[in-house]
Design a protein around this motif. Structure first.
Motif, PDB file in Angstrom:
ATOM      1  N   ARG A 140       0.783  -1.221  -0.102  1.00 44.43           N
ATOM      2  CA  ARG A 140      -0.033   0.054  -0.004  1.00 44.43           C
ATOM      3  C   ARG A 140       0.823   1.292   0.001  1.00 44.43           C
ATOM      4  O   ARG A 140       0.476   2.051  -0.570  1.00 44.43           O
ATOM      5  N   GLN A 141       2.032   1.180   0.843  1.00 45.57           N
ATOM      6  CA  GLN A 141       2.709   2.452   1.022  1.00 45.57           C
ATOM      7  C   GLN A 141       3.406   2.671  -0.526  1.00 45.57           C
ATOM      8  O   GLN A 141       3.751   3.870  -0.652  1.00 45.57           O
ATOM      9  N   VAL A 142       4.019   1.504  -0.984  1.00 46.97           N
ATOM     10  CA  VAL A 142       4.980   2.034  -2.189  1.00 46.97           C
ATOM     11  C   VAL A 142       3.974   2.064  -3.622  1.00 46.97           C
ATOM     12  O   VAL A 142       4.340   2.468  -4.605  1.00 46.97           O
ATOM     13  N   GLY A 143       2.555   1.660  -3.335  1.00 48.53           N
ATOM     14  CA  GLY A 143       1.627   1.651  -4.395  1.00 48.53           C
ATOM     15  C   GLY A 143       1.656   0.717  -5.450  1.00 48.53           C
ATOM     16  O   GLY A 143       1.128   0.921  -6.493  1.00 48.53           O
ATOM     17  N   HIS A 144       2.304  -0.408  -5.208  1.00 46.87           N
ATOM     18  CA  HIS A 144       2.290  -1.427  -6.113  1.00 46.87           C
ATOM     19  C   HIS A 144       2.632  -2.729  -5.382  1.00 46.87           C
ATOM     20  O   HIS A 144       3.070  -2.991  -4.336  1.00 46.87           O
ATOM     21  N   ASP A 145       2.539  -3.817  -6.088  1.00 48.33           N
ATOM     22  CA  ASP A 145       2.614  -5.241  -5.491  1.00 48.33           C
ATOM     23  C   ASP A 145       3.986  -5.489  -5.645  1.00 48.33           C
ATOM     24  O   ASP A 145       4.429  -6.516  -6.182  1.00 48.33           O
ATOM     25  N   LEU A 146       4.681  -5.029  -4.621  1.00 45.98           N
ATOM     26  CA  LEU A 146       6.284  -5.187  -4.417  1.00 45.98           C
ATOM     27  C   LEU A 146       6.448  -6.703  -4.025  1.00 45.98           C
ATOM     28  O   LEU A 146       7.463  -7.199  -4.551  1.00 45.98           O
ATOM     29  N   LEU A 147       5.595  -7.125  -3.016  1.00 47.32           N
ATOM     30  CA  LEU A 147       5.968  -8.318  -2.506  1.00 47.32           C
ATOM     31  C   LEU A 147       4.750  -9.075  -2.613  1.00 47.32           C
ATOM     32  O   LEU A 147       3.711  -8.652  -2.470  1.00 47.32           O
ATOM     33  N   PRO A 148       4.855 -10.517  -2.719  1.00 51.09           N
ATOM     34  CA  PRO A 148       3.765 -11.361  -2.872  1.00 51.09           C
ATOM     35  C   PRO A 148       3.194 -11.659  -1.400  1.00 51.09           C
ATOM     36  O   PRO A 148       3.767 -11.773  -0.570  1.00 51.09           O
ATOM     37  N   GLU A 149       1.954 -12.137  -1.257  1.00 47.45           N
ATOM     38  CA  GLU A 149       1.305 -12.619   0.140  1.00 47.45           C
ATOM     39  C   GLU A 149       1.660 -14.011  -0.099  1.00 47.45           C
ATOM     40  O   GLU A 149       1.986 -14.564  -1.127  1.00 47.45           O
ATOM     41  N   ALA A 150       1.772 -14.713   0.907  1.00 50.75           N
ATOM     42  CA  ALA A 150       1.907 -15.984   1.263  1.00 50.75           C
ATOM     43  C   ALA A 150       0.828 -16.610   1.584  1.00 50.75           C
ATOM     44  O   ALA A 150      -0.064 -16.365   2.477  1.00 50.75           O
TER      45      ALA A 150
END
Lengths: 334, 334
Positions: free
Chosen positions: A170-180
């Motif tokens: 949310r903070q960086v505005g894109h899907d930087l890391l995947p959920e597990a």
């Protein structure tokens, strides 16, 4: 071909692994290693969060656990085996994530609450122990893992990881890391040979992977069955009968086990027959593992090579993730 | 020649530095840099413990604070200026130390208690903030610092560091790491130009090091003196009179200041005279700093070079300490 899921799993290096680890996780890892990209983390840093007084034991068991992995059939050509404390990017990500989670949230984590109680910490919880969910989030995300095999009691740790991931994304505005996702094994935790809920070395109720045939036979002999089943001719209880629990976990012939259960319930089947069968099955299972284990243990250089190669691969990956997180957040870059 | 004491100090990179920093620490650092081995840490990682929502500001101010250092006369040939977040060994030591300190002990730390209150965190304390005394212990010990300039309110952090050092030294059986002493400045905290206890950029009562003569004059003009001193002929109060506090801090002629104080007390000395004197002194002090600052700010490459050189030196030292700690504890070595 679709992208393989990435599995991160591993073990705290507090002692050699035992039959409980084999039933609950090791054999799954062997089965999954070809269809998934799999990383096994020798979690010595995490083990220190409640063993800071005895770091030498934690260090010694890094090699022991790695030897167990190779003995059960983990193939270092497809599974990356790596040492947590040799991956500084994990420490860096942990410290970053600790800023994204409140003390109150950590204290509310059900897994942490239970473990604090189980360890009898009272008010003297090492700060590192309270913080380990953030360290685990660092582990999972650094490897970009999407599938994390955990016991049911550990599932809240994955939820905590995903909260951090969502907060970051949310903070960086894109899907930087995947959920597990949690991967909860079909077979629950194997009870100890004494019938207690958990098999553990410290509990003295575990069968190590290196157990000899005689040790296996002696352990099965002591196994808890049905205390009301005094004569072979008496009807016996299957539920809570450790021998049947083990047969369910290891007998290659489930139909035969179903027949034995029916026979035991109506009476006429002695414990000695069942224990003989289980002893044979466990000797067949552990015999080859024990032999491979002994051969691997004689070649420490090979184990070290496996660890160096795997850790170098993990260093590259975790450093890359750390840099991606730092850059996305806009941290200072020298 | 005896071994030089090692000083570690630095600043959270939340904004450019101001006159309060100059009075309380920067000028001491310039004075001490030749007689001591001095490390200045640009504490961007620590700044994130309560600024995780705005990492870009923290990153931007790394260069600003480094520019301030060079402008006031820190000589990078004798003082090592380095960036905290570029030193992974600090994160690794922090995680190790978190295992040696309890949550209860961190919560009892008076500095942390005060700061939690001052920041209005309530129950929502970021875990990284609660843990930052362990991070500070990592900083201090990684540089093997023996002297740490701190405000009086920060002294409990040094005590916490020394507890960790003693715990570690006891565990490994020798003096692995040195204890550190607080170096509390003779001149206490400079009040804001409005008379409030603390000069801070966010409080709008600070004079930045880059202030122009006109800004200096305007700030001094607004300065709080003695509200009962309505006419120049009235007797005036010196205590709590911000103009005199500043003259005490910056006037190169203390005898003259003593004379002015006596005159002010008995009456007949107008605020305008004092303010004119202070304006002149501050313009003489800040003028050359402002000019050097502007010249340095035009050469960003030079500042980056200073940071790269200093950080590389710090990386070597902190990695060495990390390895020494790991080896002494007997952690696993690949």
């Amino acid at each position: 071909m679709p992208c393989k899921s990435v599995i991160l799993t591993g073990d705290r290096t507090t002692g050699p692994l035992h039959l409980g680890h084999y039933a609950g996780s090791l054999r799954n890892r062997v089965a999954l290693q070809h269809s998934h990209r799999q990383y096994l983390l020798l979690a010595d840093a995490q083990a220190l969060t409640d063993n800071a007084h005895d770091p030498a034991r934690i260090a010694r068991n890094v090699i022991e656990v790695a030897t167990d992995y190779l003995a059960v059939g983990i193939d270092p050509a497809v599974t990356t085996i790596c040492v947590q404390s040799a991956l500084p990017a994990l420490a860096e990500l942990t410290l970053l994530y600790l800023n994204l989670v409140t003390v109150a949230r950590l204290e509310r984590n059900p897994t942490i609450k239970d473990e604090i109680q189980a360890r009898g910490f009272g008010r003297d919880i090492p700060a590192g122990f309270l913080c380990y969910p953030a360290a685990q989030a660092a582990d999972i995300t650094a490897f970009r893992a999407t599938l994390v095999p955990v016991g049911e009691d550990q599932a809240p740790l994955i939820e905590q990881t995903n909260e951090i991931v969502r907060r970051l994304n949310r903070q960086v505005g894109h899907d930087l890391l995947p959920e597990a996702r949690s991967l909860i094994p079909e077979i629950g935790r194997l009870p100890g040979v004494d019938g207690r809920a958990k098999m553990s070395k410290s509990g003295g109720n575990a069968l190590p992977l290196s157990a000899s045939d005689a040790e296996i036979a002696a352990s099965v002999q002591r196994m808890y069955t049905d205390p009301g089943h005094l004569r072979a001719s008496d009807p016996g209880r299957v539920e809570g009968n450790v021998v049947f629990t083990y047969l369910d976990a290891f007998d290659p012939d489930p139909e035969e086990v179903a027949g034995l259960k029916a026979h035991y319930r109506r009476g006429g089947l002695g414990d000695a027959v069942l224990k003989g069968r289980l002893t044979g099955i466990l000797c067949d299972l552990l015999g080859p593992i024990r032999e491979r284990r002994a051969a691997i243990a004689r070649d420490r250089d090979h184990v070290m090579d496996v660890l160096r190669t795997g850790t170098a691969r993990a260093q590259a990956l975790t450093t890359q993730t750390r840099d991606a997180v730092r850059d996305a957040l806009g941290l200072f870059r020298l």
